[in-house]
Scaffold this motif. Structure first.
Motif: not given
Length: 117
Positions: A52-59
């Protein structure tokens, strides 16, 4: 077609052991992304696939990365005990002794594995 390939990969990971490789990167505009790859053996031999490839929203802290991985595994019913090895890029957020991703994984995996020095 991509969904079918992902389903086949997930079905394999639900029942077989595999190695996990993680890389977090920061793109332009300070957007952080987490990439996960798996390596496993199948009938054709050793195989490596992007999981998978996921955006890290916070940090990009170790706990945030750990939570993203656990969430993906829970959503897809992949047991964490099937992870036999984990490789990272060596960043402190990944390898930190107390707060890095590996530290969180070791805490959880003590239920399944015995670590020796």
């Amino acid at each position: 077609m991509a969904k079918d390939v992902e389903k086949q990969l997930i079905a394999h990971l639900q029942v077989k052991q595999f190695a996990l490789q993680l890389d977090e990167s920061t793109l332009r505009d300070n957007e952080a992304i987490l990439l996960a790859y798996v390596r496993f053996n199948n009938d054709e031999g050793s195989k490596e696939e992007m999981l998978f490839a996921r955006s890290l929203v916070t940090d990009t802290k170790g706990e945030t990365i750990f939570n993203e991985v656990v969430t993906y595994f829970q959503e897809n019913n992949i047991p964490l005990k099937n992870i036999t090895a984990c490789a990272t890029d060596g960043a402190p957020s990944m390898t930190g002794r107390y707060k890095g991703f590996i530290a969180h994984l070791k805490k959880l995996s003590r239920k399944y594995f015995v670590f020796t020095a």
